[in-house]
Design an enzyme around this catalytic site. Structure first.
Site, mmCIF file in Angstrom:
data_model
loop_
_atom_site.group_PDB
_atom_site.id
_atom_site.type_symbol
_atom_site.label_atom_id
_atom_site.label_comp_id
_atom_site.label_asym_id
_atom_site.label_seq_id
_atom_site.Cartn_x
_atom_site.Cartn_y
_atom_site.Cartn_z
ATOM 1 N N ASP A 186 -3.419 -5.273 6.938
ATOM 2 C CA ASP A 186 -4.238 -4.050 6.931
ATOM 3 C C ASP A 186 -3.966 -3.293 8.229
ATOM 4 O OD1 ASP A 186 -6.320 -2.142 6.507
ATOM 5 O OD2 ASP A 186 -7.388 -3.558 5.251
ATOM 6 N N HIS A 209 -1.006 -1.452 8.097
ATOM 7 C CA HIS A 209 -1.386 -0.127 7.607
ATOM 8 C C HIS A 209 -1.446 0.906 8.726
ATOM 9 C CE1 HIS A 209 -3.260 -1.872 3.639
ATOM 10 N NE2 HIS A 209 -2.009 -2.242 3.844
#
Ligand SMILES: *[C@@H]1O[C@H](CO)[C@@H](O)[C@H](O)[C@H]1NC(C)=O
Ligand SMILES: *[C@@H]1O[C@H](CO)[C@@H](O)[C@H](O)[C@H]1NC(C)=O
Ligand SMILES: *[C@@H]1O[C@H](CO)[C@@H](O)[C@H](O)[C@H]1NC(C)=O
Ligand SMILES: *[C@@H]1O[C@H](CO)[C@@H](O)[C@H](O)[C@H]1NC(C)=O
Ligand SMILES: *[C@@H]1O[C@H](CO)[C@@H](O)[C@H](O)[C@H]1NC(C)=O
Length: 363
Positions: A186, A209
């Site tokens: 993430d 991310h």
């Protein structure tokens, strides 16, 4: 399980009235620890927590005896905390990542995966050198902490592991994150509401991310972030590079943010402002309010995008983005011969020597 020994050692270090107290976790073995809170305030102005060995979490979520604090290793109200050493914090999150291991143990409030390491109200925090692996959720959380230096960390979890952010910062000011490698499933770093004067320098991110401001304004929240300076960072194979994400219906602002000297390799959304953020695209309803985004500057970006839209400013119809600035940006396609484009929706700003051309910006 060694919680009793850890608690006793913590009490000794915390009660120490010397100018500098110390707790060393030796290298000899790996220590299986169930959730524990290292509670302050402590007596000495500096508490040196040296981790040389490895701390591991219980592998089976059902053997976590307590999840009330939301974190596995939590430091609360400890000022002048220095944590360093060549040791490792291994959250063994694998079983938490697969929903089939039905969370889990309602009795112990383990209904969502916990963070591995969390700092709450720890002013003057230094965290250096450690290796962080496979957290059940985010690896490191910093909230309500002022004057923080985080450096030389090595954080890793698989690209497919859900919600395993590297470092999350909230309600904190004067925070420096530098010279660290973050590979995760993430956000490498997320800067959340109540944060200001945050400098991020020399971070390598990928997989992951990207470095995100937000998400802000969830459930109509008033959120603020200001004074973020991200510099000399390298994104490789990430979903995003420099991202700002806000939910519809929120209020507050994100302003005075600089991304500078950014290297990108094969990044899906190198530059992204998303004021229609909707986690898991769960049919979020249309709402009129929005977190106000202004004075955001992107300077000296070089590298490649794996999607065509290398620059994407998707701003609110009601609260447009103001004062966006692009300066010496060169983002080409990962695929030879393909072009890249910029997309703007309600985005005001200027651009200078920018590829792809950002003529979609409003003036
Ligand atoms: C962040 O960087 C700026 C510019 O170099 C500097 O003025 C500021 O003091 C730094 N802030 C922190 C918290 O390191
Ligand atoms: C960024 O990381 C990639 C992959 O490790 C490396 O090849 C490249 O040299 C780095 N770029 C910069 C500017 O540090
Ligand atoms: C924009 O942000 C920069 C960096 O934080 C700050 O120095 C500058 O004063 C801001 N400009 C405006 C017009 O607010
Ligand atoms: C958003 O913030 C900017 C900068 O402070 C301000 O000029 C603008 O009026 C604000 N927009 C709204 C809709 O409040
Ligand atoms: C932009 O990047 C491409 C690919 O890396 C490179 O060939 C080109 O020379 C760069 N252009 C400028 C103006 O730096």
């Amino acid at each position: 399980m060694v919680n009793k020994a850890f608690e006793a050692a913590w009490q000794d270090a915390c009660n120490d009235i010397g100018p500098r107290s110390r707790l060393t976790i030796p290298v000899v073995q790996s220590f299986l620890v169930v959730p524990i809170t290292f509670q302050g305030p402590c007596n000495s102005p500096i508490l040196h927590f040296q981790l040389l060995g490895t701390i591991v979490a219980p592998e089976d979520p059902n053997s976590w005896s307590d999840c009330e604090s939301g974190a596995w290793l939590k430091f609360s109200d400890v000022n002048g905390l220095f944590i360093d050493g060549s040791g490792m914090i291994d959250g063994r999150g694998n079983a938490w990542w697969t929903k089939s291991s039905t969370y889990i143990n309602e009795e112990y409030r383990c209904t969502v995966p916990p963070s591995a390491l969390h700092f709450e109200n720890c002013n003057g925090l230094h965290l250096r050198e450690l290796k962080h692996r496979d957290s059940p959720r985010n690896h490191i959380g910093v909230s309500g902490c002022n004057d923080v230096i985080i450096a030389y960390l090595d954080i890793a979890a698989p690209a497919s592991s859900p919600n395993t952010d590297g470092i999350d910062v909230a309600r904190s000011t004067q925070v420096r994150i530098q010279e660290s490698v973050i590979r995760t499933g993430d956000d490498c770093i997320a800067i959340n509401s109540g944060s200001s004067q945050i400098n991020i320098t020399g971070v390598y991110c990928g997989p992951g991310h990207g470095i995100s401001i937000g998400s802000l304004g969830m459930d109509g929240e008033y959120s603020t972030v200001e004074g973020v300076y991200v510099r000399k960072c390298n994104f490789s194979g990430t979903q995003n590079g420099a991202r700002i994400k806000t939910w519809q219906g929120g209020s507050g602002y994100a302003k005075d943010i600089i991304f500078e000297d950014i290297y990108l390799h094969n990044v899906n959304n190198p530059i992204l402002i998303d004021q229609y953020y909707c986690a898991d695209n769960n049919n979020c309803p249309k709402e009129s309010g929005a977190v106000n985004i202004s004075n955001i500057s992107y300077k000296l970006f070089q590298g490649t995008s794996s999607s065509r839209t290398a620059i994407n400013f998707d701003c609110s119809n009601n609260v447009p983005c103001l004062g966006l600035s692009l300066d010496q940006i060169n983002i080409t396609s990962t695929v030879n011969g393909e072009d890249t484009i910029a997309y703007c929706n309600n985005a005001y700003g200027t651009s200078y020597i920018t590829t792809p051309s950002a003529s979609c910006l409003l003036h």
